[in-house]
Write a protein that holds these residues in place. Structure first.
Motif, PDB file in Angstrom:
ATOM      1  N   GLU A 170     -32.403  12.965   0.756  1.00 49.60           N
ATOM      2  CA  GLU A 170     -33.475  12.138   0.177  1.00 49.60           C
ATOM      3  C   GLU A 170     -34.327  11.489   1.266  1.00 49.60           C
ATOM      4  O   GLU A 170     -35.552  11.386   1.145  1.00 49.60           O
ATOM      5  CB  GLU A 170     -32.886  11.061  -0.730  1.00 49.60           C
ATOM      6  N   PHE A 171     -33.663  11.049   2.342  1.00 48.06           N
ATOM      7  CA  PHE A 171     -34.387  10.453   3.468  1.00 48.06           C
ATOM      8  C   PHE A 171     -35.339  11.481   4.083  1.00 48.06           C
ATOM      9  O   PHE A 171     -36.493  11.176   4.410  1.00 48.06           O
ATOM     10  CB  PHE A 171     -33.400   9.950   4.520  1.00 48.06           C
ATOM     11  N   LEU A 193     -38.421  11.909   2.027  1.00 44.02           N
ATOM     12  CA  LEU A 193     -39.389  10.834   2.287  1.00 44.02           C
ATOM     13  C   LEU A 193     -40.155  11.103   3.579  1.00 44.02           C
ATOM     14  O   LEU A 193     -41.373  10.883   3.656  1.00 44.02           O
ATOM     15  CB  LEU A 193     -38.677   9.484   2.370  1.00 44.02           C
ATOM     16  N   GLU A 248     -44.321   7.225  -0.807  1.00 46.36           N
ATOM     17  CA  GLU A 248     -42.882   7.014  -0.677  1.00 46.36           C
ATOM     18  C   GLU A 248     -42.339   6.159  -1.822  1.00 46.36           C
ATOM     19  O   GLU A 248     -41.226   6.390  -2.297  1.00 46.36           O
ATOM     20  CB  GLU A 248     -42.579   6.374   0.675  1.00 46.36           C
ATOM     21  N   MET A 286     -39.493   7.762  -4.236  1.00 48.58           N
ATOM     22  CA  MET A 286     -38.181   7.138  -4.439  1.00 48.58           C
ATOM     23  C   MET A 286     -37.853   7.024  -5.917  1.00 48.58           C
ATOM     24  O   MET A 286     -36.703   7.231  -6.327  1.00 48.58           O
ATOM     25  CB  MET A 286     -38.132   5.762  -3.762  1.00 48.58           C
ATOM     26  N   THR A 298     -35.136  -2.374  -8.014  1.00 50.26           N
ATOM     27  CA  THR A 298     -35.642  -1.310  -7.149  1.00 50.26           C
ATOM     28  C   THR A 298     -36.902  -0.665  -7.720  1.00 50.26           C
ATOM     29  O   THR A 298     -37.765  -0.215  -6.963  1.00 50.26           O
ATOM     30  CB  THR A 298     -34.564  -0.242  -6.911  1.00 50.26           C
ATOM     31  N   SER A 334     -40.377  -0.523  -5.714  1.00 44.97           N
ATOM     32  CA  SER A 334     -41.077   0.759  -5.586  1.00 44.97           C
ATOM     33  C   SER A 334     -42.505   0.655  -6.104  1.00 44.97           C
ATOM     34  O   SER A 334     -43.442   1.211  -5.502  1.00 44.97           O
ATOM     35  CB  SER A 334     -40.318   1.854  -6.337  1.00 44.97           C
ATOM     36  N   SER A 375     -37.150   1.686   4.276  1.00 50.71           N
ATOM     37  CA  SER A 375     -35.743   2.080   4.248  1.00 50.71           C
ATOM     38  C   SER A 375     -34.808   1.037   3.643  1.00 50.71           C
ATOM     39  O   SER A 375     -33.749   1.393   3.120  1.00 50.71           O
ATOM     40  CB  SER A 375     -35.260   2.448   5.659  1.00 50.71           C
ATOM     41  N   PHE A 389     -34.826   1.905   0.126  1.00 54.08           N
ATOM     42  CA  PHE A 389     -34.239   3.235   0.011  1.00 54.08           C
ATOM     43  C   PHE A 389     -32.718   3.178   0.102  1.00 54.08           C
ATOM     44  O   PHE A 389     -32.012   3.799  -0.702  1.00 54.08           O
ATOM     45  CB  PHE A 389     -34.787   4.146   1.115  1.00 54.08           C
ATOM     46  N   TYR A 390     -32.187   2.431   1.064  1.00 54.40           N
ATOM     47  CA  TYR A 390     -30.737   2.367   1.235  1.00 54.40           C
ATOM     48  C   TYR A 390     -30.068   1.640   0.067  1.00 54.40           C
ATOM     49  O   TYR A 390     -28.925   1.949  -0.285  1.00 54.40           O
ATOM     50  CB  TYR A 390     -30.383   1.702   2.557  1.00 54.40           C
ATOM     51  N   GLN A 435     -29.792   4.439  -2.298  1.00 57.90           N
ATOM     52  CA  GLN A 435     -28.815   5.426  -1.838  1.00 57.90           C
ATOM     53  C   GLN A 435     -27.386   4.912  -1.969  1.00 57.90           C
ATOM     54  O   GLN A 435     -26.472   5.668  -2.340  1.00 57.90           O
ATOM     55  CB  GLN A 435     -29.092   5.781  -0.372  1.00 57.90           C
TER      56      GLN A 435
END
Length: 266
Positions: free
Chosen positions: A6-7, A10, A40, A44, A56, A60, A119, A122-123, A126
């Motif tokens: 996924e990273f 992006l 991005e 996401m 999230t 986003s 990130s 994102f994390y 994740q």
């Protein structure tokens, strides 16, 4: 894990969007930047689908709003502002003399920076963590930064319409000389806060690279602006009073100049 499929998606998206810089060198860090962040944020949401939480999703959506606003604003300025183009002539390289290999290196570096900037959110996705108080605190700070940056750009545009030959010292510009850059830093501070309670281990290194990177870029931008304004208004006594009484970037902190800090060149 620090880097996942996924990273990489992006990163690929940031590369694709910011490749617009090969048409106009400065677009790597202007239009390519804004629209990459928006892309991005959207990606996401598509990648994580059912794993999204309210917090999230909110972050986003703020990425999308931030990127579209910034990219749109810069596109309009590029298209319509003759005074901006005149002021920037000679200050920003047109890219014609820059070797292709150097352009590729800048393109890849910018895309990496844009991914690391988002990130923290994102994390959180994740890692599959539920919303905590920090994600909402972060979202509120992001929104505050977005509003501040937007208001600063609007105020500057209005002031320049009334008196295009005078520096701007009204509204938010009474607090700091670069309120749009301040808004940008507040926005990304909010992103950093949104990761607290989820980001862990080596993930913090990636987050730190993005945060420190954009703060450096903002101080570098403030330095370029200060040098340009000194050139345009340096003989104006009102300007001299303004720059010695209003902080350049951080409110209530008596930092009035960064032009001597050549290490801020970017």
């Amino acid at each position: 894990m620090v880097f996942t499929l996924e990273f990489l998606w992006l990163f690929a998206a940031a590369l694709a969007i910011s490749s617009i810089g090969f048409k106009n060198y400065v677009w790597f860090i202007s239009l390519g930047y804004g629209f990459s962040i928006a892309g991005e944020g959207l990606l996401m949401m598509l990648l994580f689908g059912e794993e999204l939480s309210f917090g999230t999703v909110l972050c986003s959506l703020l990425f999308i709003a931030y990127g579209l606003r910034l990219g749109g604003y810069l596109a309009i300025r590029e298209r319509k502002s003759s005074s901006y183009k005149k002021n920037m002539t000679g200050e920003i390289k047109d890219g014609k003399t820059i070797p292709f290999g150097v352009k590729v290196a800048i393109w890849v570096t910018c895309a990496l920076l844009y991914v690391t900037q988002v990130s923290a959110v994102f994390y959180r996705l994740q890692n599959g963590d539920d919303d905590g108080v920090w994600v909402f605190i972060g979202a509120v700070v992001m929104l505050l930064g977005l509003v501040l940056e937007s208001a600063a750009d609007i105020q500057k545009n209005n002031a320049k319409k009334q008196n295009p030959r005078r520096f701007v010292d009204t509204g938010l510009y009474r607090i700091v000389r670069c309120p749009n850059y301040l808004g940008e830093m507040i926005f990304w501070t909010g992103v950093l806060l949104a990761g607290i309670g989820s980001v862990s281990g080596w993930q913090w290194l990636v987050v730190a690279v993005g945060y420190i990177g954009i703060i450096f870029v903002m101080f570098s931008g403030a330095r370029r602006l200060e040098l340009r304004q000194d050139k345009n208004y340096g003989s104006d006594p009102e300007y001299q009073k303004y720059v010695t009484t209003v902080p350049i970037l951080l409110p209530l902190i008596p930092l009035y100049s960064v032009k001597k800090h050549k290490w801020l060149i970017a």
